[in-house]
Motif scaffolding. Structure first.
Motif, PDB file in Angstrom:
ATOM      1  N   MET A  28       0.851  -1.193  -0.102  1.00  0.00           N
ATOM      2  CA  MET A  28       0.092  -0.004  -0.218  1.00  0.00           C
ATOM      3  C   MET A  28       1.015   1.359  -0.040  1.00  0.00           C
ATOM      4  O   MET A  28       2.116   1.248   0.904  1.00  0.00           O
ATOM      5  CB  MET A  28      -1.027   0.003   1.165  1.00  0.00           C
ATOM      6  N   VAL A  29       0.736   2.210  -0.955  1.00  0.00           N
ATOM      7  CA  VAL A  29       1.468   3.180  -0.944  1.00  0.00           C
ATOM      8  C   VAL A  29       0.656   4.641  -0.514  1.00  0.00           C
ATOM      9  O   VAL A  29      -0.530   4.642  -1.049  1.00  0.00           O
ATOM     10  CB  VAL A  29       1.941   3.635  -2.514  1.00  0.00           C
ATOM     11  N   VAL A  30       1.068   5.170   0.420  1.00  0.00           N
ATOM     12  CA  VAL A  30       0.074   6.446   1.053  1.00  0.00           C
ATOM     13  C   VAL A  30       0.468   7.565   0.290  1.00  0.00           C
ATOM     14  O   VAL A  30       1.584   8.081   0.579  1.00  0.00           O
ATOM     15  CB  VAL A  30       0.228   6.166   2.604  1.00  0.00           C
ATOM     16  N   ALA A  31      -0.650   8.328  -0.035  1.00  0.00           N
ATOM     17  CA  ALA A  31      -0.510   9.664  -0.899  1.00  0.00           C
ATOM     18  C   ALA A  31      -0.107  10.699   0.187  1.00  0.00           C
ATOM     19  O   ALA A  31       0.633  11.554   0.014  1.00  0.00           O
ATOM     20  CB  ALA A  31      -1.298   9.821  -1.726  1.00  0.00           C
ATOM     21  N   TYR A  32      -0.954  10.888   1.099  1.00  0.00           N
ATOM     22  CA  TYR A  32      -0.861  12.141   1.893  1.00  0.00           C
ATOM     23  C   TYR A  32      -1.348  11.874   3.476  1.00  0.00           C
ATOM     24  O   TYR A  32      -1.350  12.985   3.959  1.00  0.00           O
ATOM     25  CB  TYR A  32      -1.559  13.226   1.310  1.00  0.00           C
ATOM     26  N   ALA A  33      -1.763  10.787   4.032  1.00  0.00           N
ATOM     27  CA  ALA A  33      -2.308  10.354   5.203  1.00  0.00           C
ATOM     28  C   ALA A  33      -1.075  10.584   6.268  1.00  0.00           C
ATOM     29  O   ALA A  33       0.033  10.094   5.993  1.00  0.00           O
ATOM     30  CB  ALA A  33      -2.852   9.172   5.385  1.00  0.00           C
ATOM     31  N   VAL A  34      -0.917  11.271   7.252  1.00  0.00           N
ATOM     32  CA  VAL A  34       0.122  11.532   8.123  1.00  0.00           C
ATOM     33  C   VAL A  34       0.273  10.843   9.391  1.00  0.00           C
ATOM     34  O   VAL A  34       1.247  11.036  10.197  1.00  0.00           O
ATOM     35  CB  VAL A  34       0.353  13.007   8.366  1.00  0.00           C
ATOM     36  N   HIS A  35      -0.771  10.108   9.766  1.00  0.00           N
ATOM     37  CA  HIS A  35      -0.635   9.375  11.046  1.00  0.00           C
ATOM     38  C   HIS A  35       0.750   8.574  10.920  1.00  0.00           C
ATOM     39  O   HIS A  35       0.933   7.505  10.241  1.00  0.00           O
ATOM     40  CB  HIS A  35      -1.688   8.395  11.306  1.00  0.00           C
ATOM     41  N   PRO A  36       1.505   8.711  12.184  1.00  0.00           N
ATOM     42  CA  PRO A  36       2.887   8.113  12.201  1.00  0.00           C
ATOM     43  C   PRO A  36       2.702   6.564  12.281  1.00  0.00           C
ATOM     44  O   PRO A  36       3.770   6.046  11.990  1.00  0.00           O
ATOM     45  CB  PRO A  36       3.360   8.753  13.551  1.00  0.00           C
ATOM     46  N   ASP A  37       1.559   5.910  12.743  1.00  0.00           N
ATOM     47  CA  ASP A  37       1.702   4.477  13.092  1.00  0.00           C
ATOM     48  C   ASP A  37       1.185   3.832  11.636  1.00  0.00           C
ATOM     49  O   ASP A  37       1.400   2.685  11.697  1.00  0.00           O
ATOM     50  CB  ASP A  37       0.673   4.063  14.080  1.00  0.00           C
ATOM     51  N   ILE A  38       0.920   4.451  10.558  1.00  0.00           N
ATOM     52  CA  ILE A  38       0.370   3.958   9.339  1.00  0.00           C
ATOM     53  C   ILE A  38       1.591   3.026   8.889  1.00  0.00           C
ATOM     54  O   ILE A  38       1.560   1.739   8.629  1.00  0.00           O
ATOM     55  CB  ILE A  38       0.030   4.764   8.373  1.00  0.00           C
ATOM     56  N   THR A  39       2.701   3.328   8.566  1.00  0.00           N
ATOM     57  CA  THR A  39       3.988   2.527   8.074  1.00  0.00           C
ATOM     58  C   THR A  39       4.252   1.544   8.966  1.00  0.00           C
ATOM     59  O   THR A  39       4.976   0.372   8.900  1.00  0.00           O
ATOM     60  CB  THR A  39       5.122   3.548   7.723  1.00  0.00           C
ATOM     61  N   ARG A  40       4.134   1.785  10.360  1.00  0.00           N
ATOM     62  CA  ARG A  40       4.328   0.747  11.557  1.00  0.00           C
ATOM     63  C   ARG A  40       3.582  -0.529  11.300  1.00  0.00           C
ATOM     64  O   ARG A  40       3.802  -1.460  12.027  1.00  0.00           O
ATOM     65  CB  ARG A  40       4.189   1.093  12.864  1.00  0.00           C
ATOM     66  N   ALA A  41       2.356  -0.608  10.374  1.00  0.00           N
ATOM     67  CA  ALA A  41       1.720  -1.686  10.357  1.00  0.00           C
ATOM     68  C   ALA A  41       2.504  -2.817   9.602  1.00  0.00           C
ATOM     69  O   ALA A  41       2.148  -3.992   9.807  1.00  0.00           O
ATOM     70  CB  ALA A  41       0.440  -1.697   9.504  1.00  0.00           C
ATOM     71  N   GLY A  42       3.639  -2.596   8.899  1.00  0.00           N
ATOM     72  CA  GLY A  42       4.529  -3.638   8.556  1.00  0.00           C
ATOM     73  C   GLY A  42       5.099  -3.399   7.074  1.00  0.00           C
ATOM     74  O   GLY A  42       4.987  -2.126   6.662  1.00  0.00           O
ATOM     75  N   GLU A  43       5.841  -4.259   6.485  1.00  0.00           N
ATOM     76  CA  GLU A  43       6.523  -3.971   5.478  1.00  0.00           C
ATOM     77  C   GLU A  43       5.820  -3.694   4.257  1.00  0.00           C
ATOM     78  O   GLU A  43       6.416  -3.364   3.258  1.00  0.00           O
ATOM     79  CB  GLU A  43       7.677  -5.011   5.296  1.00  0.00           C
ATOM     80  N   TYR A  44       4.463  -3.825   4.235  1.00  0.00           N
ATOM     81  CA  TYR A  44       3.726  -3.630   3.022  1.00  0.00           C
ATOM     82  C   TYR A  44       3.248  -2.073   3.092  1.00  0.00           C
ATOM     83  O   TYR A  44       2.697  -1.685   1.977  1.00  0.00           O
ATOM     84  CB  TYR A  44       2.548  -4.553   3.016  1.00  0.00           C
TER      85      TYR A  44
END
Lengths: 289, 383, 291
Positions: free
Chosen positions: B129-145
């Motif tokens: 999943m590539v996130v365009a503009y959401a800024v919540h810091p935990d989004i990328t901590r969901a994992g390597e995808y």
């Protein structure tokens, strides 16, 4: 084709439908059988979800511990939120519960313990015997909770409590005169209804692994009420039918793109016009007004 | 059965029948052999402007790639799903994209709540999943995808503070911020950095999204006598805030977050927008951006702001990953991993091991009713 | 102390907009006992339609306003005939759900028709700023305040001195008794929906003017707060509704000023709950028998 009914997407929908059945079913106890109009049911859902999320992230509790905790806390919240029903009635109660729902959401957004605007991330997943549940397990749990809610609400309705609630709904004054402690039963309706909604909140928190205040807005309260009313307030299976219909129809109308919510609104108006007692409603219901 | 009851029965059957028909229609629509990329975001509801703008941009990027022969000869199709910016809808939307529609990569065109809820779904389905503009810091901590092509809040907050302190030569700042994760993360960092640079934050106040009357907050600002006003929020509230500030006679310089870097901000604020400096990830003068903006405007009749431009870049990143790694979810993940650096319409980004980005922070100034490139704060200064 | 007068002016101006919106709700609620949350959608249409007439069709302000008010009144009448009249005897929850359906329909159609973006509203009254000591008042604030007060006085006069007004008052106080006296509730319903919706449209126009922009989502929270004013003010008391609308405006300004703007809605709603707990039938309401 099989994937359509058993794939992860279908199971996700089944989970969300079952959560909504639980919410609508528990609201049915308060508003349908109890006759206490509530536009703040989301408050209990939020209290359950945040209780589970906080205990899970701060103290590492598993779902099997946070669930009973959420049940206890939301029962207490039910007593608190139900208390105003002793002072105000009908439309005023509707506005008071609406206000309380907004207060709970506002607190979730502003308090530190609820993570403020960030919400709470990394709620532990549900595990059974050391194995993390997959889509099947979550859906089964949610369906189980929904079934239990409908069953217990039905049992409550058939019990002394139910009879008392019915009497209060039909004529509070007459009920009081015949010796029913209306105050106790009104609050009990809120507390029991709130308990099921709180359990649903805990399950949702562990399922989504994330809670934030934007899940618990006024629209959510109103949609729970819409499910209960569309299915048929004060009927055994009305909340089931209403929740299934109002969750699945917007989901299946995705292809109508921007007209999706227009059609949803139209459906509500037409349903109320044609079937004001809901799809399963037969006897006239009276909920004040 | 009385007449009324039988009427009710007929209606009841009709309603249920209609619902089933709608269901069947929904099921029948789907399936096609191209490479599928899923896009989710608020396509209806109050946030629909951002969701749709971002979706249009991903479609534009997809069509442009197809016009050049697609990815290794295969066409790319965008499948979209509406989440109304609601967390639980985000879960359903992404689950549908990855398991029903067969998307092998997903672009988040949504806000933080829905994206944060959706991230574990993509992670479990093993779809990047590539996130365009959401800024919540935990989004990328969901994992390597989970990947993001947008700066985290603190980076921007630090940059705004540096600009206010150095460019604005301000000693006293008032910070007004939107009460959500975006506003809180940027304003907290801005306050810290401004203080660390020797300034003093004399007032820090949140406002609610959707607020329109800021006169009370601005009355407080006036009493606090700051040299500079920092606004962290989006263009709707930002425009009214700046306009009402000028009306109340507050003339101090304004530095704002990238939520205000939209043509709509100038349109709504009118002359009050003059001289406002906004943070913006995009280099307005780059030929890539100009080409994108021109094409977008030709199609959709409005000038794109930084939401579509980030949707466009997110899609370009996915396309590039597809080219490198091949047309599968694993391929996209591999391609993303190989892509150390990427140049899109918003400038050049470098991916960190945490799947976040490093990039310089541009600032624009509004002059003569138009955004002009103003200053750049390099990444080293704001990390 | 210093900024207090300024906060009071700000609060009263917003309270005036709430009041204009709440009048219609107070009447429809008083006579028909419906929670008409779609009233907020009419308010939004007031802003959007007048915007379109002035910007797209280049009409001068006065005819544009007149057409807008007529259109909003028409929408209100359609709402009442189509969605509420068939539900006259239904419980309040049923009309609430129907009203929610209307709100969703109209709002989402508006987003499709006008696009979801906020639009700058034509400023046909040029802004003047007056400084009275440390208090800054704009002519727009004065306009909103004056118009709000004038319309309220006019409405009270109509209610007490016209046939329709007296019939409406009777229906508010005792719907069943009014019907027994031969008062045609359906006819009154049409009049109050037309008048109330027209006033909501006017509030939408004034918001566009005062806050310089309009958008398809502007009705939701405003409609809600206006309804809260109706209930807090007291069932059947138009004066109570006005009082509550101004109090809510002031309360919001003062919490934002002295507590926190982030906690504004929490504190406002918590206080409203408290008010109803202390006075269960609202500020100026009397206990009314259930119809």
């Amino acid at each position: 084709m099989l994937d359509l009914f058993f794939g992860p997407y279908a199971l996700t929908l089944l989970f969300l439908v079952a959560i909504n059945v639980t919410l609508a079913g528990s609201l049915n106890l308060i508003t349908g059988y109890g006759g206490q109009v509530s536009i703040g049911h989301v408050a209990f859902y939020a209290v359950g979800a945040y209780t589970a999320a906080i205990l899970s992230t701060a103290w590492g509790w598993s779902f099997w511990l946070t669930l009973p905790a959420a049940v206890v806390v939301s029962f207490a919240a039910g007593v608190l939120i139900g208390a105003p029903s002793l002072r105000v009635e009908h439309d005023f109660l509707a506005i008071v519960t609406l206000g309380l729902g907004l207060v709970v959401q506002g607190l979730a957004l502003n308090l530190e313990v609820t993570g403020g605007p960030y919400g709470i991330s990394n709620v532990r997943r549900i595990a059974v015997l050391g194995r993390t549940l997959g889509p099947w397990g979550h859906a089964a749990l949610a369906v189980g909770l929904a079934g239990l809610t409908l069953f217990l609400v039905h049992r409550i309705q058939g019990s002394r409590v139910g009879t008392a609630l019915l009497a209060i709904r039909e004529d509070a004054l007459a009920a009081e005169v015949t010796g029913i402690e209306t105050a106790r039963y009104k609050v009990l309706a809120f507390a029991l209804g709130g308990t099921f909604a709180g359990a649903a909140g805990a399950l949702y928190a562990h399922y989504a692994t994330f809670v934030s205040s934007d899940s618990f807005d006024l629209a959510a309260s109103i949609s729970m009420l819409a499910m209960a009313v569309v299915g048929g307030l004060g009927t055994r299976l009305g909340p089931l039918v209403g929740a299934v219909l109002l969750t699945l129809v917007p989901e299946l109308m995705r292809f109508t793109a921007e007209y999706r919510m227009v059609l949803y609104g139209l459906m509500l108006v037409v349903m109320m016009r044609c079937l004001p007692r809901g799809l399963l409603g037969r006897s006239a219901i009276r909920t004040g007004g | 059965m009385t007449r009324n009851e039988s009427r009710a029965f007929r209606l009841r059957s009709t309603v249920i029948g209609l619902a089933l028909a709608v269901a069947a229609g929904g099921i029948a629509a789907a399936q096609a052999p191209d490479i599928k990329v899923g896009v989710f975001g608020p396509l209806t509801g109050p946030a629909a402007a951002d969701g749709n703008g971002c979706l249009y941009a991903t479609q534009l990027a997809g069509d442009q790639a197809n016009a050049k022969g697609g990815i290794n000869g295969r066409k790319v199709t965008i499948v979209s799903a509406d989440d109304q910016a609601k967390p639980s809808e985000g879960i359903a939307a992404v689950q549908k994209l990855v398991s029903r529609d067969g998307a092998i990569a997903v672009v988040s065109c949504s806000y933080s709540g829905a994206t944060r809820s959706a991230a574990p779904v993509a992670q479990q389905a093993k779809v990047p999943m590539v996130v365009a503009y959401a800024v919540h810091p935990d989004i990328t901590r969901a994992g390597e995808y989970a990947w993001r092509i947008f700066s985290l809040g603190p980076v921007q907050g630090h940059a705004i503070a540096v600009m206010a302190r150095e460019d604005g030569k301000a000693g006293r700042a008032a910070v007004l911020w939107a009460k959500n994760d975006y506003g809180e993360s940027i304003s907290t960092a801005a306050t810290q950095r401004f203080t660390a640079l020797g300034g003093q934050v004399v007032l820090s106040e949140p406002f609610a999204l959707g607020d329109k009357d800021f006169t009370t907050l601005l009355t407080k600002v006036r009493a606090a006598t700051p040299d500079v006003l920092l606004v962290v929020g989006y263009y709707n509230e930002g425009a009214l805030l700046v306009q009402q500030a000028r009306r109340l006679g507050l003339t101090m310089p304004v530095y704002a977050s990238d939520g205000l870097s939209a043509p709509k901000f100038v349109e709504l604020a009118g002359t009050a927008a003059e001289g406002v400096v906004v943070s913006a990830a995009t280099d307005l003068t780059s030929s890539l951006f100009k080409a994108f903006a021109q094409e977008f405007e030709a199609r959709h009749k409005y000038v794109p702001d930084s939401v579509p431009s980030h949707g466009y870049d997110a899609m370009l990143v996915v396309l590039e990953a597809l080219r490198r790694g091949g047309a599968s979810a694993d391929g996209v993940l591999k391609g993303l991993g190989e892509m150390k650096e990427f140049t899109g319409v918003n400038g050049t980004i470098v991916f960190t091991p945490e799947r976040e980005i490093r990039t310089d922070q541009s600032f624009w100034k509004i002059q003569g009713g138009r955004f002009t490139q103003y200053k750049l704060v390099p990444y080293d200064r704001v990390k | 102390m210093g900024a207090l007068p300024q906060h009071l002016v700000n609060g009263l101006t917003v309270g005036s907009l709430y009041a204009l919106l709440a009048i219609g709700l107070s009447l429809t609620y008083g006579v028909l006992r419906i929670i008409h949350i779609a009233h907020g959608a009419v308010y939004m249409l007031g802003g959007m339609i007048s915007y379109t007439l002035m910007v797209r069709f280049r009409l001068p302000p006065l005819p544009a306003i007149a057409l807008t008010l007529a259109a909003c009144a028409g929408v209100g009448v359609v709402f009442e005939r189509w969605a509420y009249r068939p539900l006259r005897t239904a419980p309040i929850i049923v009309t609430l759900i129907s009203s929610l359906g209307l709100l969703l329909m109209v709002e989402n159609l508006a987003r499709i028709a006008w696009g979801p973006l906020t639009q700058p509203y034509p400023q046909f009254v040029s802004l003047r700023v007056y400084a009275l000591g440390s208090v800054i008042v704009t002519n727009l604030q004065l306009l909103v305040l004056a118009l709000g007060l004038a319309l309220m006085v006019a409405l009270q006069w109509c209610l007490r001195h016209t046939q329709v007004g007296l019939a409406t008052l009777a229906a508010v106080q005792n719907p069943r008794g009014a019907r027994l006296c031969g008062i045609d509730i359906d006819a009154i319903a049409l009049v109050i929906f037309a008048v109330g919706s027209g006033l909501a449209g006017l509030a939408g126009i004034l918001e566009g003017l005062y806050l310089t922009s309009v958008d398809p989502s502007m009705g939701q929270i405003f409609g809600l707060k206006a309804f809260v004013a109706v209930v807090v003010g007291g069932l059947g008391s138009i004066a109570g509704t006005m009082l509550a609308a101004y109090l809510i405006g002031l309360l919001e300004a003062l919490t934002a000023a002295y507590v926190s703007a982030g906690l504004r809605d929490v504190i406002t709603f918590a206080l409203l709950v408290l008010v109803l707990m202390v006075r269960p039938s609202g500020l100026l309401g009397r206990r009314v028998d259930r119809a």
